[in-house]
Motif scaffolding. Sequence first.
Motif, PDB file in Angstrom:
ATOM      1  N   LYS A 666       1.239  -1.049  -0.032  1.00  0.00           N
ATOM      2  CA  LYS A 666       0.108   0.549   0.187  1.00  0.00           C
ATOM      3  C   LYS A 666       0.885   0.930   0.013  1.00  0.00           C
ATOM      4  CE  LYS A 666      -3.845  -1.836   1.869  1.00  0.00           C
ATOM      5  NZ  LYS A 666      -3.800  -2.621   1.371  1.00  0.00           N
ATOM      6  N   ARG A 690       6.282   2.844  -0.832  1.00  0.00           N
ATOM      7  CA  ARG A 690       6.107   2.757  -2.042  1.00  0.00           C
ATOM      8  C   ARG A 690       5.282   4.136  -2.055  1.00  0.00           C
ATOM      9  NH1 ARG A 690       0.795  -1.020  -5.112  1.00  0.00           N
ATOM     10  NH2 ARG A 690       0.839   1.044  -6.916  1.00  0.00           N
ATOM     11  N   GLU A 693       0.661   4.998  -5.650  1.00  0.00           N
ATOM     12  CA  GLU A 693       0.013   4.360  -6.956  1.00  0.00           C
ATOM     13  C   GLU A 693       0.749   3.781  -8.723  1.00  0.00           C
ATOM     14  OE1 GLU A 693      -2.387   1.652  -7.204  1.00  0.00           O
ATOM     15  OE2 GLU A 693      -2.619   2.451  -5.378  1.00  0.00           O
ATOM     16  N   ASP A 694       2.237   5.379  -9.065  1.00  0.00           N
ATOM     17  CA  ASP A 694       2.190   4.587  -9.388  1.00  0.00           C
ATOM     18  C   ASP A 694       4.154   5.179  -9.631  1.00  0.00           C
ATOM     19  OD1 ASP A 694       1.814   6.948  -9.055  1.00  0.00           O
ATOM     20  OD2 ASP A 694       1.558   7.758 -11.687  1.00  0.00           O
TER      21      ASP A 694
END
Lengths: 972, 118
Positions: A666, A690, A693-694
């Motif tokens: 996440k 992370r 998202e990208d």
Amino acid sequence: MSTRAGRVAQGGSALDRSRPLSFTFGGRRLKGFAGDSLASALLANGQAVLARSFKYHRPRGLWGFGAEEPNAILDVQYPDGRHDPNARATLVPLEDGQAVKTVHGWPSAGRDVYGFLDRLHPLIPAGFYYKTFIRPNWHLFEPRIRAMAGLGVVPVEREPLLRAQRHHHTDVLVVGAGPAGLAAARAAAAAGQRVLLVDDQPAPGGALLVDPTDIDGMPAAAWVDRVIADLGAMPNVTFLPSTTAMGLFDHGLAILAERRPVPAGFAPEYLWKVRADRTILATGAIERPLVFPDNDRPGVMSAFAARAYLARHGVRAGQAVVVLTGNDSGWRTAEALALAGSEPVIVDLRPDVAPHPSIPTHVGSVVIAVQGRVGVAGVVVEPLAGGPRTELACDLVAVSGGWTPTVHLHMHAGGKLRFDERLDAFVPAGEAGSVATVGAANGRFDTAGCLADGHRAGSIGSGSFAAPEAEAEPAYRQARWRKLDRPKVRQWVDLQNDVTAKDVSLARQENYVSVEHLKRYTTLGMATDQGKTSNLNGLALMADELAVPVEQVGTTTFRPPFTPVSFAAIAGSRREALLTPLRLLPADREHVRVGAVFDDYGGWSRPAFYPQEGEGRAEAIAREVLATRQGVALFDGSPLGKIELAGKDAAVFLDRLFYHSLGDLKPGRVRYVFMLTEHGKLYDDGVVSRLAEDRFLLSPSSSHATGVHALVEEWRQTGWPELGVVASNVTTAWATFAVTGPKARVVVGRLPVDVDLSAQALPHMGFVQGRLGDVPVRIARVSFTGELSFEISVPAGYGPSLYRLLADLGKEQGIVPLGSEALLVLRAEKGYVLVGRDTDGNTEPQDLGITAPLRKKQHDFVGRRSLMRPVSRDERRLELVGLLNTVPDEPIPTGAHMFERDAGGSRRSRGYVTSAYQSPTLGRPIALGIVADGRRLQAEGARVDLFHLGKVYHAKVVSPVFYDPAGERLRG
Amino acid sequence: MLLIACPWCGPRDETEFRFGIEAGVTRPEPDAADDRAWAAYLFLRENHRGRHRELWCHAGGCGQWFLAERDTVTHRIERTEVLPGHPSTEGRTAGEQHGAMEAPAPSETVMGGAGEQA
């Protein structure tokens, strides 16, 4: 006129007699002039013995004039501290204050205690060492034999002057500035080509400086000056004198070594790396010796060298001179020396020549003995057809055995050779790609031929420009001579390696008939001269032994360099920090300020530990470890790898690349991951955060940052170009500090950041981006100490101020700076591996006890298929374990091997210790290791024996996690 | 030392480049490949005499991987080109420019090891 050999009153076109120089030879002070070479200065001072031979320790003197010199290898020290242990005297310009000594023979070449070896010569023929010292073991004899052999001793002093290196691009490289090279350069330059012209002598002209002929109606010297002046005026031409072309390599690369005067005390050599579209070799030819009895005595010299020393340096090499020749060029030496006051006699091998009109000539004769020991006293001459012998008193034997074209560079370029019977030598058979050979190197031994050959090669297209012209000369003819057919006498073939004609016969008897075997068996053509004077005679003798044409025997491989090139020149400025740039941390000066001791960690200069007053290394490390466990510490982790990966397919890409899955990570979370090679081997471990998202941030270990980035790029470009993802290595863009220890939260809580750092908002393995004042900040909850940790990153320029700020904020909690050595102990206490140290090139994830991703991941990833081979399930795989010594005060050392006894009772390794420390936290030694079937041994609590440097250690196999196995201290 | 024309940067010294792998090594479908086929993919190479297609990386320069066609006998580099499928190739003729280029100053050379004394 003087009746003694030595310097003549006038003449010597290279000399500047207004600049006398002083140097020493073997401690004796001698005089010379500017423009002398070391060789000419020693010759002028009557120094006959310059060396002892390699094997028999026979006295040897000067043979040649240039790069071919086999004997005069000397140790030269300069006043500025330079020290050349095996200088070729013919190529070293005389300088004021040089201290010169011989390299072989003790105490000196003149009086050598090993001189007795020569009398033992029947006992030590070629191959003697191989046969004699093989039992019981060569290594017993090697040190003594090496001390007696060798060509100089490597200096222990530091090389004081850097050598420079230059890169150059040119249309045409011309090697050699004799008549052929000058004609070629002139034609190419006139056609508008960029030309680089080089010559290994200090002055251009080549053989024209010694054997002048009128060219285009002017004296040779005037023609050379004119061409050099014309070329000098052209912006497209560079001329480098004193520059040797060392080798030709692929795609037009040439390596040149330029020797320079050193007025500024900098760069006595330049190493040039030149890319040339075309290369023209005008490298001339080398005069070869004749093989006859005792042809190695000091005072037996190349005929060309004898007249070159006279013409260039005004030195008469002898008073009563016997010129032994098989061609016309030897006669020139007799004539030149006669003009200078010597009394020459010509001995010509050719039976069909008319005697010289004014110099006594023995036609069709040969020298069968040379008298004298440390110099020539006389010779015995015998007609080849038989007849009475003549004894001649003399102090010099000038020898011309013909000319060998200098084809080395042609051969480096992959050229072919053919044997020319008329010249009795190999000549190039055509061009070698973009490399053409002209002039004497191409078998043209007349000046007119050299000029025409060079002009043609240099020209582009058809110009109106005419080739330079010189008068025609009689056709060159060389008498065929191999050796005197007398079994008892010794006739030298290779002076530098003490190889005689008999050794060649012995090699043939023992069936070493291939030229490469002949070379290695007899050492013919080895060492620093690589047989420039000896190879052809040796090949011809072998051809006679085998009764085949010389061409069929062939030549050994010609390899660069043409003459030895110093390591200093090859290294250039690439030494120390310029070889391996040491990378400094952004906050380097902060660490200096607080007294860090630095060390090199994978190219980074990092604090190893921070000793306090009166503290040693071990005490400092122990204190830092305990402070981290009990309080709080500040660690500079800036070299930690940081690779940002972004794009719509970033998650897919990482799932394919990493062992652990990342698609389900996440945003705002961090995961510990492995990267494998396609062979399934563990390449690196690290964490991945992370960011969105990208968008991901990979943090490989410091030493693998570059390698991981390279692997990311390789798979991105060559594996899955269809994926929309980009990667950039931003390792050095961020400074990273870890605040670690049970009191870390108190310190970090005082940072003026705009994000919530509470355990709920930022738990263990959490990640957050925000601002620290006006500065972007990234904070990760990851730990390499096993304690509560915050890893805080800011743009690198803010590193020093953040370091000071954290030290300040932590003062109340007694924050201590934490060095890399203590960190190594902290992580070992927790059983955290260092990939590459606690693993080897065969380690796979399951060897570290991690198998879940392989079982659970639903799709393929790099290395997965390789993990399914039977070898990955072998029960003898080395697995990570902890080891505790069972004997107090006998800690297990790193590198100790766990062993078993095989059937024969010998020890066989079954794994080894990778890390061992004294643990301050546990107050006892701990060790990590990878051992066969380790997890079973651990489960059984097995007792094992380990062997290291002759001693056996006893240990118990335990879990690799020695401290806080539940990981409770990480949280909070 | 080779002179290699990077399709993006032009001719540069070999020292700037890293050799990768010969071209044409394809990754088998992992779960369909038996151990022998997988080992062949990992370890077996053609390495034949003559013209050879290879992947190189301009590691000390632009970092791009590209295809090179090299003669393993003469060391001549016949052409270099951008990898097929490279997203930047559209509308670009780099491959042709450099691929059609003469191998720079070629020599018909096979070199031995440099400077061996014995």
